[in-house]
Write an enzyme that holds these catalytic residues in place. Structure first.
Site, PDB file in Angstrom:
ATOM      1  N   CYS A   1      47.480  29.864  24.448  1.00 14.42           N
ATOM      2  CA  CYS A   1      47.356  30.359  23.489  1.00 14.42           C
ATOM      3  C   CYS A   1      47.993  30.753  21.962  1.00 14.42           C
ATOM      4  O   CYS A   1      47.996  31.464  21.114  1.00 14.42           O
ATOM      5  CB  CYS A   1      46.434  32.059  24.389  1.00 14.42           C
ATOM      6  SG  CYS A   1      45.259  31.747  25.730  1.00 14.42           S
TER       7      CYS A   1
ATOM      8  N   ASN B   1      37.392  34.636  24.601  1.00 11.86           N
ATOM      9  CA  ASN B   1      38.696  34.112  24.359  1.00 11.86           C
ATOM     10  C   ASN B   1      38.890  32.200  24.008  1.00 11.86           C
ATOM     11  O   ASN B   1      38.312  31.992  25.292  1.00 11.86           O
ATOM     12  CB  ASN B   1      39.734  34.276  25.324  1.00 11.86           C
ATOM     13  CG  ASN B   1      41.350  34.355  25.701  1.00 11.86           C
ATOM     14  OD1 ASN B   1      41.553  32.846  24.521  1.00 11.86           O
ATOM     15  ND2 ASN B   1      41.599  34.690  26.326  1.00 11.86           N
TER      16      ASN B   1
ATOM     17  N   HIS C   1      45.558  36.803  18.998  1.00 13.72           N
ATOM     18  CA  HIS C   1      45.159  36.161  19.891  1.00 13.72           C
ATOM     19  C   HIS C   1      43.629  37.363  20.168  1.00 13.72           C
ATOM     20  O   HIS C   1      44.115  38.339  20.873  1.00 13.72           O
ATOM     21  CB  HIS C   1      46.048  36.107  21.191  1.00 13.72           C
ATOM     22  CG  HIS C   1      44.855  35.231  22.263  1.00 13.72           C
ATOM     23  ND1 HIS C   1      44.391  34.116  21.895  1.00 13.72           N
ATOM     24  CD2 HIS C   1      44.759  35.354  23.412  1.00 13.72           C
ATOM     25  CE1 HIS C   1      43.891  34.159  22.814  1.00 13.72           C
ATOM     26  NE2 HIS C   1      44.253  34.424  24.053  1.00 13.72           N
TER      27      HIS C   1
HETATM   28  N1  ACO Z   1      32.469  42.225  36.724  1.00  8.38           N
HETATM   29  C1  ACO Z   1      32.498  42.975  37.600  1.00  8.38           C
HETATM   30  N2  ACO Z   1      33.623  43.354  38.137  1.00  8.38           N
HETATM   31  C2  ACO Z   1      34.582  42.579  37.733  1.00  8.38           C
HETATM   32  C3  ACO Z   1      34.305  41.723  37.342  1.00  8.38           C
HETATM   33  C4  ACO Z   1      33.017  41.275  36.512  1.00  8.38           C
HETATM   34  N3  ACO Z   1      33.585  40.496  35.283  1.00  8.38           N
HETATM   35  N4  ACO Z   1      35.840  40.769  37.053  1.00  8.38           N
HETATM   36  C5  ACO Z   1      36.705  41.488  38.125  1.00  8.38           C
HETATM   37  N5  ACO Z   1      35.667  42.929  38.588  1.00  8.38           N
HETATM   38  C6  ACO Z   1      35.691  43.673  39.259  1.00  8.38           C
HETATM   39  C7  ACO Z   1      37.898  43.194  40.054  1.00  8.38           C
HETATM   40  O1  ACO Z   1      36.814  42.408  41.604  1.00  8.38           O
HETATM   41  C8  ACO Z   1      38.264  44.808  40.425  1.00  8.38           C
HETATM   42  O2  ACO Z   1      37.325  44.689  41.867  1.00  8.38           O
HETATM   43  P1  ACO Z   1      38.134  45.348  43.454  1.00  8.38           P
HETATM   44  O3  ACO Z   1      38.886  46.650  42.859  1.00  8.38           O
HETATM   45  O4  ACO Z   1      37.640  45.986  43.841  1.00  8.38           O
HETATM   46  O5  ACO Z   1      38.952  44.292  43.414  1.00  8.38           O
HETATM   47  C9  ACO Z   1      37.877  45.302  39.586  1.00  8.38           C
HETATM   48  O6  ACO Z   1      36.663  45.012  38.493  1.00  8.38           O
HETATM   49  C10 ACO Z   1      38.900  46.052  38.611  1.00  8.38           C
HETATM   50  O7  ACO Z   1      39.572  44.407  37.994  1.00  8.38           O
HETATM   51  P2  ACO Z   1      41.246  44.466  37.548  1.00  8.38           P
HETATM   52  O8  ACO Z   1      42.132  42.436  37.524  1.00  8.38           O
HETATM   53  O9  ACO Z   1      41.412  45.288  37.788  1.00  8.38           O
HETATM   54  O10 ACO Z   1      39.798  44.428  35.989  1.00  8.38           O
HETATM   55  P3  ACO Z   1      40.353  44.717  34.948  1.00  8.38           P
HETATM   56  O11 ACO Z   1      40.683  46.310  33.938  1.00  8.38           O
HETATM   57  O12 ACO Z   1      42.356  44.593  34.679  1.00  8.38           O
HETATM   58  O13 ACO Z   1      40.303  43.591  33.582  1.00  8.38           O
HETATM   59  C11 ACO Z   1      40.865  41.403  33.115  1.00  8.38           C
HETATM   60  C12 ACO Z   1      40.316  42.198  33.824  1.00  8.38           C
HETATM   61  C13 ACO Z   1      39.745  41.626  31.521  1.00  8.38           C
HETATM   62  C14 ACO Z   1      40.744  40.034  33.270  1.00  8.38           C
HETATM   63  C15 ACO Z   1      41.835  42.042  32.481  1.00  8.38           C
HETATM   64  O14 ACO Z   1      42.832  41.506  33.075  1.00  8.38           O
HETATM   65  C16 ACO Z   1      42.469  40.557  31.110  1.00  8.38           C
HETATM   66  O15 ACO Z   1      41.982  40.521  29.599  1.00  8.38           O
HETATM   67  N6  ACO Z   1      43.363  39.817  31.563  1.00  8.38           N
HETATM   68  C17 ACO Z   1      44.269  39.860  30.796  1.00  8.38           C
HETATM   69  C18 ACO Z   1      43.410  38.501  30.561  1.00  8.38           C
HETATM   70  C19 ACO Z   1      43.583  37.410  29.384  1.00  8.38           C
HETATM   71  O16 ACO Z   1      44.335  38.439  28.194  1.00  8.38           O
HETATM   72  N7  ACO Z   1      44.346  36.237  29.317  1.00  8.38           N
HETATM   73  C20 ACO Z   1      44.631  35.825  28.230  1.00  8.38           C
HETATM   74  C21 ACO Z   1      45.568  34.393  28.061  1.00  8.38           C
HETATM   75  S1  ACO Z   1      43.974  33.124  28.446  1.00  8.38           S
HETATM   76  C22 ACO Z   1      45.377  31.939  27.893  1.00  8.38           C
HETATM   77  O17 ACO Z   1      46.310  31.971  27.648  1.00  8.38           O
HETATM   78  C23 ACO Z   1      44.493  30.496  28.149  1.00  8.38           C
END
Ligand code: ACO
Length: 328
Positions: A115, A285, A255
């Site tokens: 990214c 994204n 980003h």
């Molecule tokens: N729908 C419903 N529930 C979900 C989903 C979904 N799509 N995805 C995950 N959950 C659940 C998880 O399983 C977890 O449940 P659990 O507690 O029972 O295990 C709960 O929701 C919380 O999960 P978290 O991972 O703590 O959720 P978080 O608030 O951190 O959000 C997210 C997850 C959106 C992926 C976040 O961590 C994020 O944005 N991370 C950064 C990702 C990113 O920016 N990547 C960029 C680089 S991409 C590249 O370079 C190609």
């Protein structure tokens, strides 16, 4: 040696027609619109057709950018395409784009920094022009992330979309253009965000397919923590290098990964949301394409005016990060 000032002469963006909404995803994995919107800010994303590859999206965005710049493809000296979804391992997507455009004299290569790839590419192209090696460069971020996304994995499939953004860089008046670049990498975090299969470590095989190793793997929470830390600090470092105060920033173009990551960067930079380009609700994204798409959209909407101070900032797999200060 005095350096030539380098700036953006034209911008362009292209997104595929097909829209994949959060409601569509509710029928594919165990998720819901409310969770996706509150945790990420994303409402829908664009999906390329089976026939479309990254170079096709790059071509459409590039034509618009060249047209706006008033530069013919034959005048372009350099093409850099930032992508993690090249059409194929080689030739590079930049070479394929060079052929499609008829940019006969352009040197062409791809740049891999996930990214952060677009900002890394801008830094490269700017230096070539600043030192007089080249006059005009086409810098593109293009991705078909839908082709490397596992639509049974709710942790990742809600995040990604397809699209391309392009800019034409060239000489500008003294005092304008790119004022600084801040690039960085931390390879110790490489395993947090990757596609393990298809390279020389793990070539494509029935086992790699079975193990879903050709799809994006992401340790979301760790990447989130890194992103929150790095977005603000990289932008601050770029501003410091440019000798420009936070209060002088007119527009932040970050980003587009997650609204909560963007909000934390805004807080660190003492900026209000109206000074930030946000379009992740529409596109999700788009990795290396997200910053140039957002910049092109800001340009289309008249949100950037001559003399404005714009900060571009991104982070991604590698781990990598990059920020730049640009006087429009
Ligand atoms: N729908 C419903 N529930 C979900 C989903 C979904 N799509 N995805 C995950 N959950 C659940 C998880 O399983 C977890 O449940 P659990 O507690 O029972 O295990 C709960 O929701 C919380 O999960 P978290 O991972 O703590 O959720 P978080 O608030 O951190 O959000 C997210 C997850 C959106 C992926 C976040 O961590 C994020 O944005 N991370 C950064 C990702 C990113 O920016 N990547 C960029 C680089 S991409 C590249 O370079 C190609």
């Amino acid at each position: 040696m005095s350096l030539q000032a380098v700036g953006v002469l034209g911008t362009g963006k292209y997104v595929p027609e097909r829209v994949l909404t959060n409601h569509d995803l509710e029928n594919m994995v165990d998720t819901n619109d409310e969770w996706i919107v509150t945790r990420t800010g994303i409402r829908e994303r664009r999906i390329a057709s089976p026939e479309q590859a990254s170079s096709d999206l790059a071509y459409e965005a590039s034509k618009i950018a060249l047209n706006k710049a008033g530069i013919a493809p034959e005048e372009i000296d350099l093409i850099i395409v930032a992508t993690i979804t090249p059409d194929m391992s080689f030739p590079s997507t930049a070479c394929i784009l060079q052929d499609k455009l008829g940019a006969k004299k352009a040197a062409a290569f791809d740049l891999s920094a996930a990214c952060s790839g677009f900002i890394y590419s801008l830094a490269n192209a700017t230096n070539f022009i600043a030192t007089g090696t080249y006059k005009y460069a086409l810098v593109v971020g293009a991705e078909c992330l839908s082709k490397i996304t596992d639509y049974t994995d709710r942790n990742t499939c809600i995040l990604f979309g397809d699209g391309a953004g392009a800019v034409v860089l060239g000489p500008v008046a003294e005092g304008r253009g790119f004022k600084s670049f801040e690039l960085g990498a931390d390879g110790t975090g490489g395993d947090l965000l990757k596609i393990a299969g298809g390279g020389s470590r793990c070539p494509a095989s029935p086992q790699s397919l079975e193990g879903k190793q050709h799809f994006i793997y992401m340790a979301g929470a760790e990447v989130f923590k890194f992103a929150v830390r790095i977005m603000g600090s990289a932008a601050e470092d770029a501003l410091r290098k440019a000798g420009i105060a936070k209060s002088e920033v007119d527009l932040l173009v970050p980003h587009q990964a997650n609204i909560r990551i963007i909000q934390s960067a805004l807080q660190r930079l003492d900026l209000s949301e109206d000074k930030c380009m946000i379009n992740l609700d529409k596109y999700g994204n788009v990795s290396a394409a997200s910053i140039p798409i957002a910049l092109a959209e800001a340009d289309e909407e008249g949100r950037v005016k001559e003399g404005d101070c714009i900060v571009l900032v991104g982070f991604g797999g590698g781990l990598t990060w990059g920020a730049s200060v640009l006087i429009w």
